[in-house]
Design a protein around this motif. Structure first.
Motif, PDB file in Angstrom:
ATOM      1  N   UNK A 130      43.716  14.397  29.985  1.00  0.00           N
ATOM      2  CA  UNK A 130      42.854  13.462  30.707  1.00  0.00           C
ATOM      3  C   UNK A 130      42.714  13.878  32.161  1.00  0.00           C
ATOM      4  N   UNK A 131      43.815  14.317  32.770  1.00  0.00           N
ATOM      5  CA  UNK A 131      43.738  14.796  34.149  1.00  0.00           C
ATOM      6  C   UNK A 131      42.860  16.036  34.239  1.00  0.00           C
ATOM      7  N   UNK A 132      43.037  16.938  33.283  1.00  0.00           N
ATOM      8  CA  UNK A 132      42.238  18.164  33.274  1.00  0.00           C
ATOM      9  C   UNK A 132      40.759  17.849  33.123  1.00  0.00           C
ATOM     10  N   UNK A 133      40.444  16.858  32.288  1.00  0.00           N
ATOM     11  CA  UNK A 133      39.041  16.501  32.047  1.00  0.00           C
ATOM     12  C   UNK A 133      38.351  16.017  33.314  1.00  0.00           C
ATOM     13  N   UNK A 134      39.123  15.459  34.227  1.00  0.00           N
ATOM     14  CA  UNK A 134      38.524  14.900  35.439  1.00  0.00           C
ATOM     15  C   UNK A 134      38.089  15.965  36.440  1.00  0.00           C
ATOM     16  N   UNK A 135      38.485  17.224  36.206  1.00  0.00           N
ATOM     17  CA  UNK A 135      38.199  18.285  37.177  1.00  0.00           C
ATOM     18  C   UNK A 135      36.717  18.393  37.474  1.00  0.00           C
ATOM     19  N   UNK A 136      35.885  18.417  36.429  1.00  0.00           N
ATOM     20  CA  UNK A 136      34.445  18.579  36.615  1.00  0.00           C
ATOM     21  C   UNK A 136      33.679  17.335  36.179  1.00  0.00           C
ATOM     22  N   UNK A 137      34.346  16.205  36.223  1.00  0.00           N
ATOM     23  CA  UNK A 137      33.739  14.957  35.777  1.00  0.00           C
ATOM     24  C   UNK A 137      33.134  14.216  36.966  1.00  0.00           C
ATOM     25  N   UNK A 138      31.974  13.607  36.744  1.00  0.00           N
ATOM     26  CA  UNK A 138      31.383  12.800  37.808  1.00  0.00           C
ATOM     27  C   UNK A 138      32.266  11.582  38.060  1.00  0.00           C
ATOM     28  N   UNK A 139      32.065  10.995  39.208  1.00  0.00           N
ATOM     29  CA  UNK A 139      32.874   9.841  39.591  1.00  0.00           C
ATOM     30  C   UNK A 139      32.381   8.583  38.888  1.00  0.00           C
ATOM     31  N   UNK A 140      33.144   7.536  39.024  1.00  0.00           N
ATOM     32  CA  UNK A 140      32.662   6.220  38.619  1.00  0.00           C
ATOM     33  C   UNK A 140      31.412   5.886  39.440  1.00  0.00           C
ATOM     34  N   UNK A 141      30.559   5.007  38.951  1.00  0.00           N
ATOM     35  CA  UNK A 141      29.370   4.628  39.733  1.00  0.00           C
ATOM     36  C   UNK A 141      29.765   4.188  41.136  1.00  0.00           C
ATOM     37  N   UNK A 142      29.071   4.701  42.163  1.00  0.00           N
ATOM     38  CA  UNK A 142      29.435   4.372  43.538  1.00  0.00           C
ATOM     39  C   UNK A 142      29.340   2.870  43.818  1.00  0.00           C
ATOM     40  N   UNK A 143      30.118   2.437  44.788  1.00  0.00           N
ATOM     41  CA  UNK A 143      30.061   1.046  45.211  1.00  0.00           C
ATOM     42  C   UNK A 143      28.698   0.742  45.815  1.00  0.00           C
ATOM     43  N   UNK A 144      28.230  -0.503  45.721  1.00  0.00           N
ATOM     44  CA  UNK A 144      26.966  -0.878  46.372  1.00  0.00           C
ATOM     45  C   UNK A 144      27.010  -0.520  47.852  1.00  0.00           C
ATOM     46  N   UNK A 145      25.885   0.004  48.341  1.00  0.00           N
ATOM     47  CA  UNK A 145      25.807   0.371  49.746  1.00  0.00           C
ATOM     48  C   UNK A 145      26.125   1.818  50.018  1.00  0.00           C
ATOM     49  N   UNK A 146      26.467   2.597  48.948  1.00  0.00           N
ATOM     50  CA  UNK A 146      26.770   4.014  49.134  1.00  0.00           C
ATOM     51  C   UNK A 146      25.722   4.852  48.417  1.00  0.00           C
ATOM     52  N   UNK A 147      25.709   6.148  48.714  1.00  0.00           N
ATOM     53  CA  UNK A 147      24.721   7.049  48.122  1.00  0.00           C
ATOM     54  C   UNK A 147      25.403   7.972  47.125  1.00  0.00           C
ATOM     55  N   UNK A 148      24.580   8.739  46.425  1.00  0.00           N
ATOM     56  CA  UNK A 148      25.096   9.711  45.462  1.00  0.00           C
ATOM     57  C   UNK A 148      25.294  11.073  46.102  1.00  0.00           C
ATOM     58  N   UNK A 149      25.377  11.138  47.415  1.00  0.00           N
ATOM     59  CA  UNK A 149      25.659  12.413  48.088  1.00  0.00           C
ATOM     60  C   UNK A 149      26.951  12.997  47.545  1.00  0.00           C
ATOM     61  N   UNK A 150      26.906  14.288  47.226  1.00  0.00           N
ATOM     62  CA  UNK A 150      28.085  14.952  46.698  1.00  0.00           C
ATOM     63  C   UNK A 150      28.406  14.606  45.259  1.00  0.00           C
ATOM     64  N   UNK A 151      27.466  13.956  44.560  1.00  0.00           N
ATOM     65  CA  UNK A 151      27.704  13.451  43.212  1.00  0.00           C
ATOM     66  C   UNK A 151      28.125  14.553  42.252  1.00  0.00           C
ATOM     67  N   UNK A 152      27.497  15.715  42.343  1.00  0.00           N
ATOM     68  CA  UNK A 152      27.820  16.806  41.421  1.00  0.00           C
ATOM     69  C   UNK A 152      28.370  18.022  42.165  1.00  0.00           C
ATOM     70  N   UNK A 153      28.832  17.837  43.394  1.00  0.00           N
ATOM     71  CA  UNK A 153      29.379  18.950  44.147  1.00  0.00           C
ATOM     72  C   UNK A 153      30.654  19.465  43.489  1.00  0.00           C
ATOM     73  N   UNK A 154      30.929  20.740  43.690  1.00  0.00           N
ATOM     74  CA  UNK A 154      32.097  21.398  43.091  1.00  0.00           C
ATOM     75  C   UNK A 154      32.066  21.282  41.583  1.00  0.00           C
TER      76      UNK A 154
END
Length: 945
Positions: A786-810
């Motif tokens: 599960x930890x390994x899977x998170x390496x290239x996994x997108x984040x949880x949906x951002x909190x209201x008021x934030x942007x998707x900047x860096x969403x797929x970086x790295x």
């Protein structure tokens, strides 16, 4: 300033550089084209569900939403109005200088150009303009990130900071440059209808889901608007600004994008029996089963789009229940298509025909199906019901709109329509689970996948069939499906309670991360067949009535020891003495081949092999042959008098086959039950008298472990590389109580699964130490995966008021749809290498396999030039997955060295190296002999030396 007014300076800014005919595309024209294209997409291509979802940002006002989307598409290339971009074409840069936009004529005179790719530059310019309109910074940034992400990767925070105009002002231009930038964006605000709404819009921050979906729309609009075959360049040095709405209307008419599915709203109210009769060709007098009726009733009563989990026995018609529920959901909530995700390519192939038949039935009902259907696992390119592309067979490069060397191949105009890279954008898609899991992978153009999913109802079959690594992706994707309010139907015959809770929790987290739903109703054995669904932020369950179909299966321990061939031969001689069909399931392919070899000697002409190491064309043929011989009565009209099928796990999922006798290796209990589900699956005459007398009682024989030991000795390859000791020992403990007795289907399915996957200790005391150690190892391995899977996994949906900047970086770059290496991005372990099987005809010439038939077999394959498309398509059907022993750099390098470089220019085959075999099927990989035959598939032998 009116929409037809622009200064000469602004009109001189270029978007597309000079072509061979001397034409060019002014930025204002490309802005207009992009805005008009997205308006056409919004009007004719987006389904109602997505339009409503986007309009929620504007309190449901669709006109405001359309204006906002047009505005963002129109200004997406604003960053091209900068010296950093304009310097790339000397001729057009000189022309701009003649109109007061001064810039160097050499890239070397603009240091740090790489910091301001036009996408991030456009983001900063739009944010600056919105701030000048007195917007709060948080709102401006939520709009600007759409521009910044239109090349598929929203810029990361560090890249945003490095590209700020105050940090590198020479790259943005000053004086007249700033005036032109303002002039261009102000004109688009007026032309799009956004200007009048700007004061109100500045009070709201766009949600992450809006940012993602509209970025995808902008990408598609940009690709279409960049296609010079559709939208011609200008020949004048400084063309006048004109309003020409027919320009884009003509282009979209030529492109003929598929319209969304429009299911008949009457389907919501029609009697379930009538619906099933019209969709699934029920035999005369047949009625839907209770779980099918219940699925339709729940789909009709759910208050909003949500997750529906259907748990029912094998053969109960879960697929038909899901399709019927999906049609009702689409009609209720305006979804424009359907995606069905399955565990493997083989199960996808089998499902494709069923979905096609369902669509044909819908079309016969005079519904608007439209669009396209894709079999999306990269191995088959089916394209039915789809009308129109720019020019059939012509690949026009679009999306490659500047001179930056950004790696990889240009996006192909047809590819996102026809499915090579963007298969999910088809209205209907039958895919492997990888295609769905890619929606959780940090990858370029990820937002296109999210838009494709947001437009559909999603059906996930065999949802129990994934390991911890894949489940990590699955739950992440379910969370985002909840964000988009996508109706999801999940199917399983054998779903552990913990996994049921995990799935529901993930979906609800996307719907509202702040609501903690009461999930106590999901714990333990909730009954069977069972339906679980979300109602807003609540969860409900329902037990469906029994269909009355029940099978009593006698369970026998068989052949204590791992070498069971002698006992197997004796068993089959006895039980098949009067004919009948037997299925022997092995956990690894090597064991399939060894067993089949022995049985072929004992039962010549009566043994069939099924496993994953066949080329795609042969595997498809094998599946059709299995269904033709062992499928449901209306399909298997020529059931063989006596036959033995030796198979790997390919037969245990989504393949509607029926055998008289089952011998199976020990496997996790849910998979054992899946295999048992292929035993006496269909009624064949009164009292099953069509089955030979010795086989009229269903029996399963469990082998692949030595039960004389405590705990049982497990088959080494299955223990180490396939299932692990924990799941196998828990299954053995459950089955031990049934040896010499029976399992009742469906009544025992849920209790057996919940016991095997539950928290309580099971099995004899003398097994305890080994089982505890296996459990601890499994828990640690699960956590690590599960930890390994998170390496290239997108984040949880951002909190209201934030942007998707860096969403797929790295991330991983471009998600690879087609190859096993791509699947390795969302599956744990080394990806197995895929090759193109080619045959040497003895004269040194390469040909397609002769057994493929008159049209496809024996085609000459050029090695000094790119194969023509019709040959490359056949070659693509000869893709073969190698065993993991060849998943290494040495094997890959050797195979690529032998692959003609000219094949790299074929979009159909450029991703796989070649494996050459001789006329007898022999080949070699890193010193090991291999042999491929259409009967046995790929076999691996000892070293050549």
């Amino acid at each position: 300033m009116g929409p037809e007014s622009l200064s000469a300076s602004a009109r001189s800014v270029w978007a597309k550089s000079v072509d061979e005919a001397g034409g060019w595309l002014p930025l204002w024209q490309h802005m207009d084209d992009s805005a008009d294209v997205v308006a056409g997409l919004f009007r004719d291509w987006l389904p109602v569900s997505v339009v409503r979802l986007l309009a929620e940002e504007f309190d449901g006002d669709i006109d405001q939403c359309r204006a906002a989307v047009r505005f963002l598409a129109g200004v997406h290339d604003l960053g091209k109005a900068t010296p950093a971009f304009a310097v790339q074409c000397t001729v057009l840069a000189q022309r701009m200088g003649e109109h007061d936009l001064y810039l160097p004529l050499s890239k070397s005179e603009l240091p740090d150009r790489h910091l301001t790719h036009h996408s991030v530059a456009g983001q900063h310019l739009l944010v600056r303009w919105l701030l000048e309109q007195r917007w709060p910074k948080s709102a401006a940034r939520s709009w600007g990130v759409v521009v910044g992400g239109h090349h598929g990767v929203p810029p990361a925070a560090v890249d945003e900071r490095a590209a700020r105009p105050r940090e590198v002002p020479w790259l943005y231009g000053e004086g007249r440059w700033v005036e032109v930038q303002r002039e261009l964006v102000a004109r688009m605000a007026t032309r799009s209808g956004a200007l009048e709404h700007l004061p109100v819009w500045g009070e709201r921050v766009l949600s992450a889901r809006f940012q993602v979906l509209v970025t995808a729309l902008v990408i598609i609009a940009d690709w279409i608007a960049s296609n010079s075959d559709l939208l011609a360049f200008h020949g004048d040095r400084l063309p006048q600004v004109t309003e020409a709405p027919e320009r884009v209307l003509r282009a979209l008419e030529v492109l003929r994008l598929p319209v969304p599915w429009q299911p008949d709203v009457d389907v919501v109210d029609v009697e379930v029996a009538a619906l099933f009769a019209s969709r699934f060709q029920l035999p005369e007098g047949a009625t839907p089963r209770p779980v099918q009726v219940a699925a339709c009733e729940v789909a009709r009563m759910m208050p909003e789009p949500g997750l529906l989990v259907i748990e029912a026995a094998m053969g109960e018609g879960k697929t038909e229940a899901a399709l019927a529920a999906a049609e009702i959901m689409a009609a209720r909530w305006g979804a424009g298509g359907l995606l069905v995700a399955l565990p493997t390519q083989a199960t996808s192939d089998a499902m494709f025909a069923r979905v096609m038949a369902w669509l044909d039935a819908i079309g016969a009902d005079e519904q608007q199906v439209g669009g396209s259907i894709m079999l999306g696992h990269g191995k088959a390119r089916f394209n039915r019901l789809f009308q129109g592309l720019v020019r059939a067979g012509r690949l026009a490069e679009i999306g490659c709109d500047d001179h930056d060397a950004r790696g990889g191949r240009a996006v192909i105009a047809h590819s996102w329509l026809s499915g090579r890279k963007k298969a999910l954008l088809a209205n209907f898609a039958v895919v492997t689970i990888d295609q769905l899991l890619f929606a959780g992978l940090k990858a370029r153009h990820l937002m296109l996948r999210h838009l494709a999913l947001a437009a559909k109802v999603v059906v996930i079959d065999e949802i129990h069939a994934y390991d911890a690594y894949m489940n990590s992706y699955l739950t992440k994707v379910l969370t985002w499906l909840g964000v988009y309010r996508i109706p999801v139907v999940a199917l399983s015959a054998t779903l552990p309670a913990g996994q049921r809770r995990m799935l529901v929790q993930a979906y609800l987290r996307g719907r509202d991360r702040h609501t903690a739903a009461d999930l106590a109703c999901l714990d333990g054995d909730i009954g069977y067949p069972a339906l679980t669904w979300t109602s807003g932020d609540a969860v409900s369950t329902r037990i469906a009535d029994s269909s009355g179909r029940a099978t009593r299966v006698l369970v026998e321990r068989f052949a204590d020891g791992l070498n069971d061939h002698d006992e197997l031969v004796a068993l089959l001689r006895d039980k098949l003495s009067r004919g009948g069909t037997a299925l022997v399931v092995r956990n690894v392919v090597s064991r399939v081949l060894e067993t089949a070899e022995r049985l072929k000697r004992e039962f010549p002409g009566e043994v069939t092999i099924a496993h994953s190491r066949f080329i795609t064309a042969d595997r498809f043929h094998n599946d059709q042959a299995l269904l033709g011989s062992f499928g449901p009565p209306d399909r298997a009209v020529a059931r063989p008098a006596r036959r033995i099928v030796v198979a790997s796990q390919v037969v245990e999922q989504s393949l509607d086959v029926d055998f008289d006798l089952l011998v199976t290796d020990l496997a996790p209990i849910d998979l054992i039950l899946q295999r048992i589900g292929r035993l006496h699956r269909h009624q064949r005459g009164a009292d099953q008298n069509e089955r030979p007398e010795p086989l009229r009682t269903a029996r399963v024989y469990v082998t692949g472990a030595d039960f004389t030991q405590a705990p049982p000795a497990l088959e080494p390859l299955a223990e180490r590389h396939v299932y692990g000791a924990h799941a196998l020992l828990r299954a053995a403990a459950v089955l031990r109580e049934r040896f010499g007795a029976s399992i009742e289907l469906p009544g025992d399915i849920a209790p057996l699964v919940q016991t095997a996957y539950g928290p309580d200790d099971i099995g004899p005391e003398q097994w305890r130490e080994a089982m505890t150690a296996a459990a601890e190892y499994w828990e640690q391995r699960t956590a690590n995966r599960e930890d390994k899977a998170k390496t290239f996994q997108i984040t949880e949906p951002p909190m209201p008021g934030t942007t998707i900047s860096g969403w797929v970086s790295a991330g991983v770059g471009e998600a690879d749809d087609e190859t096993a290496r791509g699947q390795g991005q969302v599956r744990d372990g080394a990806p197995s290498l895929e090759v193109l099987l080619v045959c040497d005809d003895g004269s040194g010439q390469w040909r397609t396999p002769s057994w493929l038939g008159d049209d496809d077999g024996g085609l000459l394959i050029p090695t000094q030039q790119t194969p023509p498309d019709h040959v490359a398509e056949v070659m693509a059907s000869c893709t073969l997955r190698l065993p993991l022993t060849f998943s290494n750099a040495a094997a890959e390098d050797e195979l690529w060295q032998a692959t003609p470089p000219a094949w790299e220019d074929s979009p159909l085959i450029y991703r796989q190296p070649a494996l050459r075999i001789d006329q007898d099927g022999w080949g070699e990989i890193t010193g090991r002999r291999v042999r491929y035959t259409s009967a046995n598939g790929l076999e691996v032998y000892d070293d050549v030396s």
